[in-house]
Design a protein around this motif. Structure first.
Motif, PDB file in Angstrom:
ATOM      1  N   ASP A   3      79.420 -23.692  29.491  1.00 26.82           N
ATOM      2  CA  ASP A   3      78.513 -24.819  29.788  1.00 26.82           C
ATOM      3  C   ASP A   3      78.890 -25.343  31.115  1.00 26.82           C
ATOM      4  O   ASP A   3      78.091 -25.522  32.174  1.00 26.82           O
ATOM      5  N   CYS A  25      80.200 -30.478  25.675  1.00 22.10           N
ATOM      6  CA  CYS A  25      79.766 -29.089  26.388  1.00 22.10           C
ATOM      7  C   CYS A  25      80.951 -28.196  26.352  1.00 22.10           C
ATOM      8  O   CYS A  25      82.140 -28.691  26.403  1.00 22.10           O
ATOM      9  N   ALA A 406      77.293 -32.082  32.608  1.00 19.36           N
ATOM     10  CA  ALA A 406      77.060 -31.922  31.196  1.00 19.36           C
ATOM     11  C   ALA A 406      75.514 -32.545  31.073  1.00 19.36           C
ATOM     12  O   ALA A 406      74.694 -31.753  30.273  1.00 19.36           O
ATOM     13  N   LEU A 407      75.045 -33.483  31.695  1.00 20.81           N
ATOM     14  CA  LEU A 407      73.787 -34.089  31.647  1.00 20.81           C
ATOM     15  C   LEU A 407      72.889 -32.895  32.081  1.00 20.81           C
ATOM     16  O   LEU A 407      71.855 -32.625  31.629  1.00 20.81           O
ATOM     17  N   VAL A 409      73.322 -29.608  31.859  1.00 20.07           N
ATOM     18  CA  VAL A 409      73.436 -28.415  30.907  1.00 20.07           C
ATOM     19  C   VAL A 409      72.484 -29.020  29.704  1.00 20.07           C
ATOM     20  O   VAL A 409      71.654 -28.307  28.906  1.00 20.07           O
ATOM     21  N   LYS A 410      72.524 -30.344  29.419  1.00 22.48           N
ATOM     22  CA  LYS A 410      71.676 -31.181  28.262  1.00 22.48           C
ATOM     23  C   LYS A 410      70.219 -31.134  28.709  1.00 22.48           C
ATOM     24  O   LYS A 410      69.291 -31.506  27.756  1.00 22.48           O
ATOM     25  N   LYS A 412      69.253 -33.596  30.610  1.00 23.49           N
ATOM     26  CA  LYS A 412      69.178 -35.112  30.835  1.00 23.49           C
ATOM     27  C   LYS A 412      69.092 -35.319  32.138  1.00 23.49           C
ATOM     28  O   LYS A 412      69.390 -34.894  32.969  1.00 23.49           O
TER      29      LYS A 412
END
Length: 643
Positions: A3, A25, A406-407, A409-410, A412
């Motif tokens: 990720d 992640c 990370a956001l 990847v999600k 968001k």
């Protein structure tokens, strides 16, 4: 396929990797040398004005730097304790090797995180949004990632310089990342060149400590982290080479020591300026104005008779001492001769020579406030690759880059910290709205809302954000909310409690050399007086002795600076209106009539995301912002009418 792939395990890379992994992640952290994770390649310390604020903000958001320095420091102090709360800051000396080892252990224990040794030589992307990025190592191994965070420090085409000698290196003893620098150019990034430096390290056995001024640590417990201390990482007896003038009871500490240069020191430097790479033309990169080399100081401040050097031990079980203030790239023989002109160092031996280092960086006009690059979606930059200097600045950027990777990847929304929310927000906004002419260093003077951004209230400002991201535990979040409730309750109680004039009260006040009360006033109003603190309220019977010391501090600061903070909050609200007005991506500034040429070129160069960002770009005037605001409003009205 990962990720998040983080390249570089310095202070930025460690925070980025931990944040991404803690947010769920699958994360990979690649480093040239596993033994140099979180290495303090320059000064063995964390914190100081603005920098210490950032460390506390990192902790409040759920980062690791504060906890790591609390485990491994050999000395800690509160700086500027005699000044206002906005500029007070913690600074700690670290056990250099154990700081690195403790961080490595933290990374190794973290679920969702792989730590691997590799030299990355190439970065590729397959084109278009949502496509994968890949990195290739010098052995030909390829890793693919949905996002990549570059935290390369001084490794990009790094060059170490001492006297008339130079060689390729990311820092002394490490490879330079030549291929990755070329790879970034190949995919369209413009790179710049900066310079930094480090002083010599000397042998403690060859220092005459009787000719120094000791600088002891704090006699009262101090920690960077808002959470409970988790113990010393290393607790063996101190190295006997350092004289202990005063034993600190709460935790054994090693003093630092102050010495001064002399006229002889300056004469040696001046007579060898022709051999100094900084003046001979051998160094091309721009160095930091706020941390100049000693040869630069001698030239720029020619009227000064002396400069202070701090001798900073690098750990419990080493004889190496860092000479703070002696950054230099002078030839080795000149460095030794210079040091030996100082009385305490007349017989000193150098263990490591000081050096300058030049390296490539990516000018951050190519980067968004989320630290994602503008040309390539999913590619993030953090640390010295953005043109900054300092471990703390790097760690703050690394944390935000890891969070936003990370956001992304999600799927968001990205996190952007405002200038009124955090020093981290001030730093990143400065980077993406201003042209860098030297390595960026965070200063308290850069924060226009610094009274709101104190180191004591970082938890109140940012812990709710960290909790929402999943980086802060429920227990820690509830502890911060309790602090918020209890300090508010106490402020309200003090506002309702009154002093009544009388001889009994006056006699008590005389004991504390305070003037009598001539009219009935609230305890809160009394606390606002400069000579009054919360401890005095307790002594007078009007305070709450069971209130935690840090809560008492919070109450006192809120009481004394309420009026100033209200004025700053009013200014924040005014600026928010500009920050909320978004500028569409790819906006055509050439289509706007009325701009001055400089403003148009600056806006096209930086591509600000909001009117607030546009207003802070050098060369863009309030009149230019007003023109842009009118144009955006007309465009918005036209869209609404059409719909």
């Amino acid at each position: 396929m990962y990720d998040v792939i983080v390249i570089g395990a310095g202070h930025a890379g460690c925070e980025a990797a931990l944040a991404a992994a803690r947010m769920g992640c699958r994360t990979l952290l690649l480093t040239m040398n596993m033994d140099n994770v979180a290495l303090m390649s320059c000064n063995p310390s964390i914190g100081g004005p603005a920098k210490g604020h950032v460390v506390r903000e990192i902790d409040a958001l759920g980062g690791e730097m504060a906890r790591n320095i609390d485990r491994t420091f050999i000395q800690i102090r509160m700086l500027n304790s005699g000044k206002g709360p906005a500029v007070q800051a913690l600074r700690a000396q670290a056990d250099k090797r154990f700081y690195s080892l403790a961080m490595k252990h933290t990374l190794e224990k973290q679920p969702n995180l792989d730590l691997k040794q590799a030299l990355v030589e190439e970065l590729k992307h397959s084109g278009g949004p949502g496509t994968a990025l890949s990195v290739t190592t010098n052995t030909g191994w390829i890793y693919e990632g949905k996002t990549v965070v570059l935290t390369t420090g001084t490794s990009l085409a790094g060059r170490v310089i001492v006297g008339d000698t130079d060689y390729a290196a990311g820092r002394a003893g490490e490879f330079a990342a030549q291929g990755l620098s070329q790879s970034l150019r190949a995919i369209g990034f413009k790179l710049g060149r900066l310079k930094t430096g480090t002083p010599p390290r000397i042998d403690a056995r060859t220092i005459d400590f009787s000719k120094t001024t000791p600088q002891p640590g704090s006699e009262v417990p101090l920690y960077f982290s808002f959470g409970p201390p988790d113990g010393n990482f290393y607790s063996s007896p101190p190295n006997p080479i350092y004289p202990q003038d005063k034993v600190i009871r709460w935790r054994q500490q090693i003093p630092c020591y102050l010495v001064y240069t002399s006229g002889k020191t300056h004469d040696i430097i001046r007579s060898n300026l022709h051999r100094a790479p900084l003046f001979s033309g051998m160094i091309n990169g721009v160095g930091p104005r706020y941390c100049p080399s000693i040869e630069d100081k001698i030239v720029r401040f020619a009227d000064k008779d002396s400069h202070g050097f701090f001798l900073e031990p690098e750990g419990w079980q080493t004889n190496e001492v860092y000479v703070q203030g002696a950054n230099t790239s002078l030839p080795e023989d000149v460095q030794l001769a210079m040091l030996r002109t100082i009385p305490a160092l007349e017989n000193v031996e150098m263990m490591r020579v000081g050096y300058a280092i030049e390296y490539d960086y990516v000018p951050p006009s190519q980067t968004r406030a989320t630290l994602e690059s503008k040309p390539i979606p999913g590619l993030f930059f953090a640390g010295q690759i953005n043109g900054t200097s300092g471990y703390e600045e790097a760690a703050g950027q690394g944390l935000l880059a890891g969070i936003n990777a990370a956001l992304k990847v999600k799927g968001k929304p990205q996190l952007i910290l405002r200038r009124d929310q955090a020093y981290i927000g001030v730093m990143i906004d400065d980077l993406v709205t201003r042209e860098l002419t030297e390595p960026y260093r965070l200063l308290t003077s850069r924060a226009e809302y610094r009274l709101l951004l104190r180191q004591d209230n970082a938890d109140l400002r940012l812990t709710p954000i960290g909790y929402g991201l999943g980086l802060v535990s429920e227990e820690q979040y509830q502890a911060v909310e309790r602090k918020r409730r209890e300090t508010t309750r106490e402020l309200n109680r003090l506002a309702r409690t009154y002093f009544s004039p009388g001889e009994k009260l006056d006699s008590i006040l005389r004991k504390y050399h305070l003037p009598p009360i001539v009219r009935s006033i609230s305890t809160l109003e009394f606390l606002r007086r400069p000579e009054v603190n919360y401890s005095l309220l307790i002594a007078l019977g009007f305070g709450e002795p069971d209130l935690r010391p840090d809560w008492q501090e919070q109450v006192e600061i809120e009481a004394k600076y309420e009026g100033y903070m209200e004025r700053q909050m009013a200014e924040v609200e005014r600026v928010h209106r500009l920050e909320e007005k978004a500028i569409p991506a790819g906006f055509d500034y050439d289509a706007v009539n009325g701009f001055r040429t400089e403003a148009r070129e600056r806006l096209k160069h930086f591509q600000p995301a909001t009117l607030g960002q546009a207003s802070r770009i050098y060369g863009v005037t309030p009149a230019d912002v007003a023109i842009l605001m009118v144009y955006l409003e007309k465009a918005r009205f036209s869209e609404l009418s059409a719909s």
